[in-house]
Write an enzyme that holds these catalytic residues in place. Sequence first.
Site, PDB file in Angstrom:
ATOM      1  N   SER A 181       0.892  -1.315  -0.113  1.00 26.91           N
ATOM      2  CA  SER A 181      -0.068   0.018  -0.005  1.00 26.91           C
ATOM      3  C   SER A 181       0.804   1.402  -0.238  1.00 26.91           C
ATOM      4  CB  SER A 181      -0.872   0.003   1.166  1.00 26.91           C
ATOM      5  OG  SER A 181      -1.758  -1.134   1.245  1.00 26.91           O
TER       6      SER A 181
HETATM    7  N1  SAH Z   1       0.719  -5.579   4.259  1.00 23.88           N
HETATM    8  C1  SAH Z   1       1.279  -5.670   2.828  1.00 23.88           C
HETATM    9  C2  SAH Z   1       0.351  -5.605   1.693  1.00 23.88           C
HETATM   10  C3  SAH Z   1       0.417  -6.640   0.912  1.00 23.88           C
HETATM   11  S1  SAH Z   1      -1.008  -6.419  -0.118  1.00 23.88           S
HETATM   12  C4  SAH Z   1       2.664  -4.951   3.164  1.00 23.88           C
HETATM   13  O1  SAH Z   1       2.922  -4.070   3.651  1.00 23.88           O
HETATM   14  O2  SAH Z   1       3.614  -5.210   2.025  1.00 23.88           O
HETATM   15  C5  SAH Z   1      -1.951  -7.524   0.285  1.00 23.88           C
HETATM   16  C6  SAH Z   1      -1.439  -9.067   0.720  1.00 23.88           C
HETATM   17  O3  SAH Z   1      -2.490  -9.877   1.054  1.00 23.88           O
HETATM   18  C7  SAH Z   1      -0.885  -9.831  -0.399  1.00 23.88           C
HETATM   19  O4  SAH Z   1       0.358 -10.308  -0.218  1.00 23.88           O
HETATM   20  C8  SAH Z   1      -1.598 -11.153  -0.784  1.00 23.88           C
HETATM   21  O5  SAH Z   1      -0.923 -12.039  -1.233  1.00 23.88           O
HETATM   22  C9  SAH Z   1      -2.289 -11.304   0.800  1.00 23.88           C
HETATM   23  N2  SAH Z   1      -3.323 -11.951   0.855  1.00 23.88           N
HETATM   24  C10 SAH Z   1      -4.464 -11.907   0.002  1.00 23.88           C
HETATM   25  N3  SAH Z   1      -5.551 -12.875   0.500  1.00 23.88           N
HETATM   26  C11 SAH Z   1      -5.011 -13.248   1.693  1.00 23.88           C
HETATM   27  C12 SAH Z   1      -5.438 -14.558   2.655  1.00 23.88           C
HETATM   28  N4  SAH Z   1      -6.684 -14.684   2.332  1.00 23.88           N
HETATM   29  N5  SAH Z   1      -4.884 -14.538   3.540  1.00 23.88           N
HETATM   30  C13 SAH Z   1      -3.562 -13.984   3.855  1.00 23.88           C
HETATM   31  N6  SAH Z   1      -2.948 -13.060   2.936  1.00 23.88           N
HETATM   32  C14 SAH Z   1      -3.734 -12.748   1.927  1.00 23.88           C
END
Ligand code: SAH
Length: 211
Positions: free
Chosen positions: A61
Site C-alpha cells: 500500500s
Molecule cells: N501489508 C502488505 C500489503 C500487501 S498486499 C505490505 O505491507 O506489503 C495484500 C497481501 O495480502 C498480498 O500479499 C496477498 O497475497 C495477501 N493476501 C490475500 N489474500 C489473503 C488471505 N486470504 N490470507 C492471507 N493473505 C492474503
Amino acid sequence: MVLEIAQMARETAGETGRPAFSARVMRAMGSVQRHRLVAAEQAPVAYRNHPLPIGERQTISQPYIVALSTDLLDPQPHHVVLDIGTGSGYQAAVLAELVQRVYSVEIIESLGRTAGERLAALGYRNIEIRIGDGNLGWEAKGPFDAIVVAAAAPRVPPALVAQLKPGGRMVIPVGPPLGAQDLVLVEKRADGSVAITKVLPVRFVPLVEPR
Ligand code: SAH
C-alpha cells in the site's frame, strides 16, 4: 515521505477525522527502511507516496494508507497485533517499531518467505510470519489488541472479530474485489459487541478465499 504523509493527513481530515497522526506513528513511518523490503529495481522509488509492485500481482500500500491504518489502531508498546496479508512485510515492520509483538499471515508462500528473510536481515525480532488463510486469523496467538488487514473482504471476517480483545481495534478494507471499498474501523466494546465506522474510500487487492 513523512512530509507527504502529513500533508495527505491534513487533506483527508474531513473524511478521516484525523488531521494528523500520532508522533509515534510518524516516527515509525520515518524509521522503516522501505527500500529494503522491495525488489532492488523498486528501491529507487521506494519512498514515493505510491503503492509498489511486490510480485505475484500484489502491491504494498501507499505509505499514507499504511500510516492511516496504523494510527487508527492506536498502537501501544505492550500491544500484540495481528497483520493479515504480510506482502512485503512493510506494514509488519511499521507495527514492530510500535508494539511488543506482531503476528503476520500471508497466503502466498513465496511472499511470506521473502518478507521473513528481509525483516530478519533488518533486525526485526518481534515479527512472526505464518503461511495460511488470513480469513481465519491466527487463533493460537490471540486474542489481539489490534488487527490490520491489507486486502479487501466482502464483509468483516467473523474469525477476526472473535480474535480481537474487548477494547481492541481492527482496520480492514471492506467491499467488492474491484469496486467501491471503504477502509473501516471495527471497535470491539467491553461487552463484545462491535462498532463499525467507515473511514475512507479505498482500493485494495482482494482478500483471497482459498479453494
Ligand atoms: N501489508 C502488505 C500489503 C500487501 S498486499 C505490505 O505491507 O506489503 C495484500 C497481501 O495480502 C498480498 O500479499 C496477498 O497475497 C495477501 N493476501 C490475500 N489474500 C489473503 C488471505 N486470504 N490470507 C492471507 N493473505 C492474503
